[in-house]
Design an enzyme around this catalytic site. Structure first.
Site, PDB file in Angstrom:
ATOM      1  N   HIS A 265       0.825  -1.210   0.000  1.00  0.00           N
ATOM      2  CA  HIS A 265       0.000   0.000   0.000  1.00  0.00           C
ATOM      3  C   HIS A 265       0.865   1.269   0.000  1.00  0.00           C
ATOM      4  CE1 HIS A 265      -3.429  -2.563   0.468  1.00  0.00           C
ATOM      5  NE2 HIS A 265      -3.084  -2.941   1.685  1.00  0.00           N
ATOM      6  N   ASP A 316      -5.400  -8.189  -3.123  1.00  0.00           N
ATOM      7  CA  ASP A 316      -5.671  -7.925  -1.714  1.00  0.00           C
ATOM      8  C   ASP A 316      -6.952  -8.605  -1.242  1.00  0.00           C
ATOM      9  OD1 ASP A 316      -5.671  -6.914   0.846  1.00  0.00           O
ATOM     10  OD2 ASP A 316      -5.475  -4.837   0.276  1.00  0.00           O
TER      11      ASP A 316
END
Length: 449
Positions: A265, A316
């Site tokens: 991220h 994810d």
């Protein structure tokens, strides 16, 4: 050597016509010969999916209902904890098979499974501490996807070593327990073709700097290291308050970031931090669909790339599995932030080619998966496009790839090959139908009790 021939293939140096790819008995590319025999299909390198939580595929679409308070990652996380509390090892394997089949159909040929669901619902380890890792390996075997298993160290509930909450009890290990889990995970993938292991301290929310350093020492030479970092603004604020530094800076100052690392991220990294990450040769793992779904924020990809930063993409939460959509969402986020077009393309170049090749290179590095792309020594991981598909009318080369990422509908990916074996034919994985039935039964049990 076996051979495959293509009308066009995307090689590191660009598009070449009439390409012959020779493949050895272990599924690796022995030679790539342009201007050879003509073929019909078009080959691009398979994309690494560098960050997946496979079990979350089972809850896709279940969190899109507004709560009584403002929704955020933190309210989503509470729902995720409630969902995973019901999952058995058999459930995790079934959901992972479906997720991995969908990944292959979408053009991903390797998955980095950031694996933190370790224990039974009460928090006690299974008789085999690596039971859940065994299930993930079984799903990879059933679908044929390459697996980089990333067992996750998780010990605390918040930055500074705060006690964990009840929803986290299935994740927890001390360093000794984690070392045993790592060894069990190595056994779980032993003999699984195309597999390797890396280690993943979850985040500064779940591990102290000292524990992250200790986990890093458990990695064998060549094994990658992954960590969530600066995913949430609240996380950055807590790190500043408790540690005196934001998360990425804390990792950098501790000397923990080098080319072995993938920072997942990094949404709220500062320009100075991300420049140092780029200089260290690390990879940033972007998950644009999930980051958008959770409202995390926009990663400053244009500035990061200008600093020489490397990136890959991951699915994810697996809310919607699509290689094209991850790259498209990344590009569109930059267009919105910068109020421009073709934000991540080189001057005069294709946006899709720039994104795909960068994500292949960065993802391959982050998963320690050997040579990247359609090159000798790499696994023969190939995504094949049908030039006769209506989306590709009057297009070739970069125009075709641009269309794949930004304008194609169903059926644009015709076949997918992993280690020289076909795992997707006519756009469909053979395991999908049975996996859908198993997952439907699992969800019927969970959601109606």
């Amino acid at each position: 050597m076996r051979k495959m021939v293509f009308a066009e293939a995307l090689l590191p140096e660009g598009w070449r016509r009439n390409v012959r790819v020779e493949i050895d008995a272990e599924g690796r590319i022995g030679a790539v010969v342009p201007d050879a025999e003509p073929g019909r299909l078009v080959a691009i390198p398979g994309l690494p999916n560098l960050h997946s939580h496979a079990f979350q595929r089972g809850m896709a679409g279940l969190t899109e209902h507004a709560g009584d308070s403002e929704d955020s990652f933190w309210t989503w996380r509470e729902l995720m904890y409630r969902f995973l509390a019901h999952l058995t090892p058999e459930d995790v394997e079934a959901i992972a098979i479906l997720a991995y089949a969908e990944m292959l159909e979408a053009g991903f040929t390797r998955v980095g499974e950031f694996h933190y669901l370790h224990h039974a619902p009460g928090g006690a380890p299974y008789a085999d501490r690596a039971e859940m890792a065994v299930r993930i390996a079984a799903a990879a075997h059933a679908t044929g996807i390459n697996l980089t298993l990333l067992p996750c160290f998780y010990a605390h509930g918040e930055i500074g070593g705060a006690p964990p909450v009840a929803g986290q009890r299935r994740f927890l290990n001390g360093l000794d327990g984690f070392a045993a889990l790592v060894e069990g995970s190595r056994r779980a993938i032993a003999g699984l073709p195309g597999s390797n292991l890396g280690l993943a301290p979850h985040s500064l929310r779940a591990a102290t700097i000292a524990e992250i350093g200790a986990v890093a020492t458990m990695a064998q030479p060549g094994e990658p290291l992954h960590i969530h970092a600066a995913e949430q603004a609240k996380e950055v604020e807590a790190s500043l308050r408790i540690l005196g530094l934001p998360p990425i800076a804390a990792l950098l100052e501790a000397g923990l970031v080098d080319a072995r690392w993938c920072l997942i991220h990094a949404t709220h990294g500062t320009a100075a931090e991300l420049t140092r990450v780029a200089q260290a040769g690390a990879v940033v793992g972007l998950c644009p669909v999930t980051e958008s779904n959770l409202g995390d924020g926009i990663f400053p990809a244009v500035a990061y790339r200008a600093a020489g930063g490397r990136f890959g993409v991951g699915t994810d939460s697996n809310v919607l599995v699509s290689a094209a959509m991850e790259l498209r969402t990344l590009e569109y986020s930059q267009r919105l932030a910068q109020r421009t077009r073709n934000a991540l393309a080189p001057r005069g170049g294709s946006t899709a080619r720039a994104l795909w090749q960068a994500a292949v290179a960065g993802g391959t590095q982050a998963l320690a998966a050997g040579p990247a792309g359609i090159v000798p020594g790499a696994h023969a991981d190939l995504v094949l496009l049908d030039p006769d598909h209506p989306a590709f009318a009057a297009r070739d080369g970069d125009r075709r790839l641009d269309t794949l990422l930004f304008a194609s509908r169903e059926g644009a990916i015709r076949e997918v090959w992993v280690r020289g074996a076909r795992v997707v034919e006519d756009g469909t994985h053979s395991a999908r139908a049975a996996a859908e039935r198993r997952v439907a039964a699992t969800l019927a049990r969970i959601l109606t009790t």
